[in-house]
Design a protein around this motif. Structure first.
Motif, PDB file in Angstrom:
ATOM      1  N   ILE A 219      19.544  -2.387  -1.455  1.00  9.36           N
ATOM      2  CA  ILE A 219      18.157  -2.099  -1.079  1.00  9.36           C
ATOM      3  C   ILE A 219      17.244  -2.070  -2.306  1.00  9.36           C
ATOM      4  O   ILE A 219      17.594  -1.514  -3.339  1.00  9.36           O
ATOM      5  CB  ILE A 219      18.069  -0.746  -0.335  1.00  9.36           C
ATOM      6  N   ILE A 220      16.086  -2.686  -2.165  1.00  4.11           N
ATOM      7  CA  ILE A 220      15.015  -2.603  -3.164  1.00  4.11           C
ATOM      8  C   ILE A 220      13.870  -1.840  -2.513  1.00  4.11           C
ATOM      9  O   ILE A 220      13.308  -2.282  -1.514  1.00  4.11           O
ATOM     10  CB  ILE A 220      14.530  -3.996  -3.597  1.00  4.11           C
ATOM     11  N   ASN A 221      13.548  -0.681  -3.057  1.00  4.94           N
ATOM     12  CA  ASN A 221      12.493   0.157  -2.481  1.00  4.94           C
ATOM     13  C   ASN A 221      11.182  -0.065  -3.227  1.00  4.94           C
ATOM     14  O   ASN A 221      11.071   0.276  -4.404  1.00  4.94           O
ATOM     15  CB  ASN A 221      12.894   1.636  -2.553  1.00  4.94           C
ATOM     16  N   ARG A 222      10.221  -0.621  -2.542  1.00  3.52           N
ATOM     17  CA  ARG A 222       8.903  -0.852  -3.126  1.00  3.52           C
ATOM     18  C   ARG A 222       7.817  -0.131  -2.326  1.00  3.52           C
ATOM     19  O   ARG A 222       6.743  -0.659  -2.057  1.00  3.52           O
ATOM     20  CB  ARG A 222       8.616  -2.360  -3.223  1.00  3.52           C
ATOM     21  N   GLY A 223       8.121   1.114  -1.963  1.00  7.19           N
ATOM     22  CA  GLY A 223       7.102   1.971  -1.377  1.00  7.19           C
ATOM     23  C   GLY A 223       6.258   2.548  -2.502  1.00  7.19           C
ATOM     24  O   GLY A 223       6.788   2.895  -3.557  1.00  7.19           O
ATOM     25  N   PHE A 224       4.952   2.651  -2.302  1.00  5.23           N
ATOM     26  CA  PHE A 224       4.114   3.187  -3.383  1.00  5.23           C
ATOM     27  C   PHE A 224       2.974   4.038  -2.849  1.00  5.23           C
ATOM     28  O   PHE A 224       2.257   3.669  -1.921  1.00  5.23           O
ATOM     29  CB  PHE A 224       3.580   2.067  -4.282  1.00  5.23           C
ATOM     30  N   GLY A 225       2.862   5.206  -3.447  1.00  5.56           N
ATOM     31  CA  GLY A 225       1.763   6.133  -3.217  1.00  5.56           C
ATOM     32  C   GLY A 225       1.373   6.322  -1.763  1.00  5.56           C
ATOM     33  O   GLY A 225       2.194   6.272  -0.866  1.00  5.56           O
ATOM     34  N   GLY A 226       0.095   6.544  -1.554  1.00  4.16           N
ATOM     35  CA  GLY A 226      -0.440   6.658  -0.202  1.00  4.16           C
ATOM     36  C   GLY A 226      -1.030   5.335   0.237  1.00  4.16           C
ATOM     37  O   GLY A 226      -2.164   5.269   0.731  1.00  4.16           O
ATOM     38  N   SER A 227      -0.270   4.273   0.036  1.00  5.04           N
ATOM     39  CA  SER A 227      -0.791   2.929   0.266  1.00  5.04           C
ATOM     40  C   SER A 227      -1.131   2.669   1.727  1.00  5.04           C
ATOM     41  O   SER A 227      -0.543   3.233   2.645  1.00  5.04           O
ATOM     42  CB  SER A 227       0.204   1.877  -0.233  1.00  5.04           C
ATOM     43  N   ARG A 228      -2.080   1.772   1.887  1.00  3.15           N
ATOM     44  CA  ARG A 228      -2.522   1.330   3.207  1.00  3.15           C
ATOM     45  C   ARG A 228      -2.174  -0.147   3.361  1.00  3.15           C
ATOM     46  O   ARG A 228      -1.797  -0.815   2.406  1.00  3.15           O
ATOM     47  CB  ARG A 228      -4.035   1.524   3.336  1.00  3.15           C
ATOM     48  N   LEU A 229      -2.327  -0.652   4.542  1.00  3.96           N
ATOM     49  CA  LEU A 229      -2.067  -2.072   4.767  1.00  3.96           C
ATOM     50  C   LEU A 229      -3.021  -2.934   3.943  1.00  3.96           C
ATOM     51  O   LEU A 229      -2.662  -4.034   3.519  1.00  3.96           O
ATOM     52  CB  LEU A 229      -2.185  -2.407   6.256  1.00  3.96           C
ATOM     53  N   THR A 230      -4.207  -2.435   3.695  1.00  8.44           N
ATOM     54  CA  THR A 230      -5.137  -3.157   2.833  1.00  8.44           C
ATOM     55  C   THR A 230      -4.561  -3.300   1.422  1.00  8.44           C
ATOM     56  O   THR A 230      -4.764  -4.322   0.764  1.00  8.44           O
ATOM     57  CB  THR A 230      -6.498  -2.440   2.766  1.00  8.44           C
ATOM     58  N   ASP A 231      -3.838  -2.296   0.967  1.00  6.20           N
ATOM     59  CA  ASP A 231      -3.216  -2.352  -0.353  1.00  6.20           C
ATOM     60  C   ASP A 231      -2.044  -3.326  -0.364  1.00  6.20           C
ATOM     61  O   ASP A 231      -1.841  -4.055  -1.337  1.00  6.20           O
ATOM     62  CB  ASP A 231      -2.750  -0.960  -0.781  1.00  6.20           C
ATOM     63  N   LEU A 232      -1.286  -3.355   0.711  1.00 12.07           N
ATOM     64  CA  LEU A 232      -0.186  -4.318   0.809  1.00 12.07           C
ATOM     65  C   LEU A 232      -0.725  -5.736   0.766  1.00 12.07           C
ATOM     66  O   LEU A 232      -0.148  -6.626   0.126  1.00 12.07           O
ATOM     67  CB  LEU A 232       0.611  -4.101   2.098  1.00 12.07           C
ATOM     68  N   ASN A 233      -1.842  -5.953   1.414  1.00 10.17           N
ATOM     69  CA  ASN A 233      -2.460  -7.284   1.385  1.00 10.17           C
ATOM     70  C   ASN A 233      -2.998  -7.620  -0.002  1.00 10.17           C
ATOM     71  O   ASN A 233      -2.867  -8.750  -0.477  1.00 10.17           O
ATOM     72  CB  ASN A 233      -3.577  -7.366   2.431  1.00 10.17           C
TER      73      ASN A 233
END
Length: 218
Positions: A69-83
């Motif tokens: 597994i590679i975990n790339r969760g970050f902060g309080g991110s939103r879908l706008t940040d993922l984009n």
């Protein structure tokens, strides 16, 4: 003395205005890049992308001991940040599966936001994934109903329903519903699965997520 002072002020002015303001979560992305430089990311891994429910799952590999597994969760991110950071989140990797948890913070960031907008943000990110990885498994974990955000639940539930419908029509895609397993016998959200902030989860909460996610894991 005046010349020295003027030079100092000029230098300070140049430094101040030459420092470009970094976008939100920029440092998180730089940390990922540094980690990838120090340790080459494994191929054919399961890539987790999303917000703090992934970020705080620091020991996720111990819940899935037979998975890479590679975990790339970050902060309080939103879908706008993922984009916004899509290239940084996708280009360095060759995963066999991507699992997403994001959308909860979009509603928290704007309590007037409608489900349709969040769904559109997700579809945009999903399209970006498919442009790079047309055939791999892509799964979306439903938005959890955090007690501290109860006033946002109605729109969250609508978003979950719409995303579930969307994913059902897609090839190599699944909607992973973790909402039911987080309820008690009366259908109420179990507050004991959350830490004091009533937003982030306890190890027991992650244990329940694991039980639901395992059948979907490649």
């Amino acid at each position: 003395m005046k010349k020295v002072l003027s030079a100092f002020l000029l230098l300070s002015f140049i430094i101040l205005f030459s420092q470009e303001k970094k976008p939100m979560f920029w440092q998180d992305i730089q940390s990922f890049k540094k980690s990838d430089q120090e340790h080459t990311p494994p191929a054919d891994a399961i890539l987790l992308i999303g917000s703090s429910s992934f970020t705080k799952w620091t020991d996720v590999s111990s819940y899935f001991p037979n998975k890479t597994i590679i975990n790339r969760g970050f902060g309080g991110s939103r879908l706008t940040d993922l984009n916004y950071y899509a290239n940084d989140l996708l280009n360095p990797y060759q995963p066999k599966q991507i699992i997403i948890y994001c959308g909860e913070n979009d509603f928290a960031d704007n309590d007037q936001l409608k489900a349709k907008e969040v769904v559109n943000r997700y579809k945009t990110f999903y399209t970006k994934i498919r442009e790079k990885f047309p055939d791999i498994e892509v799964d979306y974990i439903s938005i959890k109903y955090s007690p501290s955000r109860e006033k946002l639940w109605p729109q969250m539930k609508k978003a979950n329903k719409k995303i579930a419908s969307f994913m059902k029509k897609e090839k190599n895609a699944e909607y992973i519903d973790i909402t039911k397993v987080m309820e008690d016998a009366q259908g109420n959200v179990r507050k004991d699965l959350f830490v004091e902030d009533m937003l982030h989860m306890t190890p027991e909460g992650y244990k329940l997520w694991t039980s639901v996610m395992k059948p979907y894991m490649k």
